[in-house]
Design an enzyme around this catalytic site. Structure first.
Site, PDB file in Angstrom:
ATOM      1  N   ASP A   1     -53.735 -34.481  -4.664  1.00 18.86           N
ATOM      2  CA  ASP A   1     -55.178 -34.714  -4.581  1.00 18.86           C
ATOM      3  C   ASP A   1     -55.926 -33.923  -5.646  1.00 18.86           C
ATOM      4  O   ASP A   1     -56.091 -32.700  -5.557  1.00 18.86           O
ATOM      5  CB  ASP A   1     -55.694 -34.327  -3.194  1.00 18.86           C
ATOM      6  CG  ASP A   1     -55.059 -35.172  -2.100  1.00 18.86           C
ATOM      7  OD1 ASP A   1     -54.424 -36.194  -2.431  1.00 18.86           O
ATOM      8  OD2 ASP A   1     -55.188 -34.808  -0.917  1.00 18.86           O
TER       9      ASP A   1
ATOM     10  N   ASP B   1     -45.930 -39.689   1.691  1.00 17.15           N
ATOM     11  CA  ASP B   1     -47.001 -38.702   1.624  1.00 17.15           C
ATOM     12  C   ASP B   1     -46.690 -37.528   2.557  1.00 17.15           C
ATOM     13  O   ASP B   1     -45.875 -37.638   3.468  1.00 17.15           O
ATOM     14  CB  ASP B   1     -48.317 -39.357   2.006  1.00 17.15           C
ATOM     15  CG  ASP B   1     -49.530 -38.663   1.403  1.00 17.15           C
ATOM     16  OD1 ASP B   1     -49.363 -37.577   0.818  1.00 17.15           O
ATOM     17  OD2 ASP B   1     -50.640 -39.210   1.515  1.00 17.15           O
TER      18      ASP B   1
ATOM     19  N   GLU C   1     -45.702 -31.205   3.841  1.00 14.50           N
ATOM     20  CA  GLU C   1     -45.905 -29.789   3.531  1.00 14.50           C
ATOM     21  C   GLU C   1     -46.317 -28.978   4.767  1.00 14.50           C
ATOM     22  O   GLU C   1     -45.974 -27.800   4.870  1.00 14.50           O
ATOM     23  CB  GLU C   1     -46.999 -29.600   2.468  1.00 14.50           C
ATOM     24  CG  GLU C   1     -46.810 -30.431   1.209  1.00 14.50           C
ATOM     25  CD  GLU C   1     -47.531 -31.768   1.296  1.00 14.50           C
ATOM     26  OE1 GLU C   1     -47.426 -32.553   0.335  1.00 14.50           O
ATOM     27  OE2 GLU C   1     -48.209 -32.024   2.320  1.00 14.50           O
TER      28      GLU C   1
END
Length: 762
Positions: free
Chosen positions: A480, A414, A417
């Site tokens: 998401d 995950d 970024e």
């Protein structure tokens, strides 16, 4: 970034240098160098106090031409840089006394006018596929700094795709796109996976070789041009030629990397704990047992963030209050035939015991004054692992290796970024260039650990962030999204856009991540999710077990999971195309039907492999519009045949959606539906869909846990024969509802005229 004020003027404070003349060509090895002054050279005196652009043409692989445009060449050569193939292809260079200079690689030519003003045409198949003219190239000075810009011509009706996983309109025409990784969800213009590559249906792809910020204006500044710009003094881009969109992706992924093969078990259904839900071993086991009791095949169980203690992410230590016996629990899960996935990220909270360890060893990213870079977003006092330090990579991998020893099979990588630009990297990389590239180092470190521990073809990630080249480390998921039909549709657009950017595999959170879907959204999303390359039930603050919605949701999940498992021989063949050619499993219609203008920009349906069309239903009522290209199509679920070449309005219950098989297809269906790991060719049913007279093809059914088998399929008039090669076990042929059985190598002949009578021979 936009530099102009309309067509004629620059914006206030912006100036531009553009090539106005050609002052000669030079051959430098296999490169062609062009000197282009920014003023006409009318005398010897005109060479003084003038700027000149240096433009270099090169070719790393056949049918790919690189163009480097530089104002000043003395800039510091800081990394990172994309890892690109260099096959040293044969090139043809012509430097004329008059006429055009030519630089050719394979079937692609770059033609440059020998006299100013500047003109560069890219030519293939006897036509100009795109071009750069006197207004296109520019070395630009703005109040914010220097930039280099290029613009390539766009033709009438030309459509642009790609630029990573983008959730807005599928065709990029008219859009401004900044290549800068952000954690912005699927409902914004930001993207987790920014890729400076676009694919044009005019017959080429365009890759900007810059790992940092790249700004694209796709007909959004000069409406007839696709513009791209980078900060600094130099811009390098590659034009990738292919006769078809698939050929372009094949060339582009040959340049930047092909998707790796993933293990068979990953194609099964993944079930997650979800994010902020409360769970312990009893909860986990109740989910796993609940799926088994309801006869829903389950392949992977995923532990999301809170398998670790709050405020400790990431320390890779199981929360002892929730999981007092993690090794025993993992063994009990695996005894039920499941694999295990665990959530990780590259951020180290201050409370993690790894923070102090990493600080002392120098493995965390630092500021210019030597202090560890920290902030409180996501985790209190979190720092960032410096993957430019080889020792830090090994340190991080060692922590994960211990989890593999406990029984973990895959990692959800995950984040990646939120990477700062006010830091100093161990290897001296430019922090602005490292912002997007960080995810490549992060995912590479984890993927290579899995590959070394599990073997080639057995490594798999569930990654969120990526950049160019990230396709080599699958699988990636969409991030998401909200639990709505609108978000379901935007997720699909993101996945198709990523596929047009060289990524072979893609997944998404079935049911949506944010919020709790109503039963209608969940059931529609289940059908879509299980007709994607990879399928995961995951949410934020609510569980995604199907019985949490209604009984029908259980039935729908069971039905489509079993359908996907039966398609394993077909999906495995599509996956091989991803590995060998860079063709994604989930394909935009424009990729599979490039000659059909009706599919230009179509992002509400897709091809699963080359033969099966899927149109997800984005409404509770079941109304859906589906476009079928010309030819005969067969509804996979019902066997109904329809004629394509137009749009259809259909209505479907939750147990159905438009799934059509195109004419001329041979689709192998496996004999088992309880999971993805079985002998795919043993008991396989070879289904034939409207094969034309004279059809003669050999297809391979991959082996899975058994041996692969080849089937030669021929049609002559009203007779179809299928011949199984050596090593064949039991197999079936279905020409339209009736299965004919054969065992072992040999030929099965079906006479179509009398309704399907058959005979077999060894």
């Amino acid at each position: 970034m936009k530099f102009t004020d309309g067509y004629w003027q620059m914006r206030p404070g912006v100036s531009i240098l553009q090539p106005k003349d050609i002052d000669g060509f030079e051959r430098d090895g296999d490169d062609l160098v062009v000197h282009a002054p920014t003023s006409p050279i009318t005398s010897r005196g005109a060479t003084l106090n003038r700027s000149s652009l240096t433009i270099r043409l090169s070719s790393p692989i056949e049918n790919v031409i690189g163009v480097s445009i530089a104002h000043h060449l003395g800039s510091a050569d800081q990394g990172p840089v994309f890892e690109l193939a260099d096959e040293n292809p044969s090139v043809r260079i012509e430097t004329p006394g008059s006429g055009d200079a030519v630089f050719a690689s394979g079937a692609l030519e770059a033609r440059i006018g020998a006299e100013g003003p500047w003109r560069l045409d890219f030519v293939a198949d006897g036509r100009v596929i795109t071009s750069s003219d006197a207004r296109s190239v520019g070395a630009i000075q703005t109040p914010e700094g220097a930039y280099v810009r290029e613009q390539l011509a766009m033709g009438v009706g030309e459509t642009i795709y790609g630029l990573g996983e983008r959730f807005g309109t599928f065709a990029k025409n008219g859009q401004s796109v900044d290549i800068w990784n952000e954690d912005g969800g699927t409902a914004s213009e930001q993207a987790y996976k920014n890729v400076p590559f676009y694919l044009s249906d005019a017959g080429y792809g365009l890759f900007v070789d810059h790992p940092g910020a790249v700004s694209f204006e796709i007909g959004s500044e000069a409406v007839s041009r696709a513009q791209f710009s980078v900060p600094g003094q130099e811009l390098t881009y590659y034009v990738v030629y292919g006769a078809t969109p698939k050929d372009i992706l094949e060339r582009y992924t040959a340049l930047t990397g092909r998707p790796a093969e993933v293990p068979a078990w990953t194609y099964g259904l993944w079930l997650s704990t979800s994010f902020t839900t409360n769970y312990d071993e009893a909860t986990v086991m109740s989910f796993i047992d609940g799926m088994a009791e309801r006869e829903i095949p389950l392949s992977v169980f995923h532990f999301d963030c809170f398998w670790m203690r709050a405020f400790h992410w990431s320390d890779f230590v199981w929360d002892p209050a929730m999981f007092p016996d993690p090794q025993g629990m993992l063994a009990r899960i695996k005894a039920k035939g499941l694999r295990v996935s665990a959530w990780i990220n590259p951020y180290i909270a201050q409370r993690s015991h790894l923070f102090e360890e990493g600080r002392k060893l120098g493995y965390l990213v630092r500021r210019a004054d030597g202090s560890v870079w920290q902030w409180d977003m996501w985790q209190a006092g979190m720092a960032l692992v410096d993957f430019t330090n080889p020792d830090a990579v090994r340190w991080f991998q060692d922590k994960l290796r211990a989890l593999l020893g406990d029984g973990v099979d895959a990692f959800k990588t995950d984040f990646g970024e939120r990477v700062p630009t006010d830091v100093v990297w161990h290897d001296g990389s430019d922090p602005k260039r490292m912002h997007n590239y960080y995810t490549q180092l992060y995912n590479k470190a984890v993927f290579e650990l899995l590959e070394s521990e599990r073997g080639e073809g057995e490594a798999v990630l569930f990654a969120r962030s990526a950049t160019a080249g990230g396709q080599h480390f699958p699988v990636h998921w969409g991030g998401d999204c909200e639990s709505t039909f609108v978000s379901m549709a935007e997720s699909l657009r993101g996945g198709l856009s990523l596929g047009m950017s060289g990524f072979g595999y893609w997944s998404h959170d079935i049911g949506g991540f944010e919020g709790t879907p109503d039963p209608a959204v969940f059931k529609r999303w289940v059908a879509f999710g299980l007709l994607s390359s990879h399928s995961r039930l995951h949410g934020s603050d609510s569980y995604r077990v199907p019985w949490a919605f209604d009984d029908e949701a259980v039935d729908v999940t069971r039905q489509f999971t079993r359908l996907k498992m039966s398609l394993m021989p077909y999906l495995a063949r599509a996956a091989r195309e991803a590995t060998l050619r860079g063709t994604p499993i989930m394909r935009a219609m424009a990729l599979e039907f490039p000659g059909d203008r009706a599919v230009s920009g179509l992002g509400t349906q897709y091809m699963l492999g080359e033969s099966i069309l899927v149109a997800p239903v984005f409404s509770a009522e079941g109304d859906v519009d589906v476009y079928l290209p010309e030819g005969q199509w067969t509804q996979l679920l019902t066997g109904e045949t329809v004629t394509g070449g137009s749009w259809r309005r259909e209505k479907h219950g939750f147990d159905s959606l438009p799934i059509y098989v195109r004419e001329g297809s041979v689709v192998p269906f496996g004999a088992e539906t309880g999971g993805p790991e079985y002998a795919w060719a043993d008991g396989v049913t070879v289904k034939l869909y409207a094969l034309p007279d004279g059809y003669d093809q050999t297809i391979e059914v991959p082996g899975g846990t058994g041996a692969a088998t080849e089937f030669r399929v021929r049609r002559q008039g009203s007779e179809i024969s299928v011949t199984a090669g050596a090593g064949a076990g039991s197999w079936n042929v279905d020409t339209g509802g009736t299965a004919h059985t054969h065992s072992g190598p040999g030929t099965l002949t079906v006479a179509l005229a009398d309704g399907g009578s058959s005979s077999g021979s060894d």
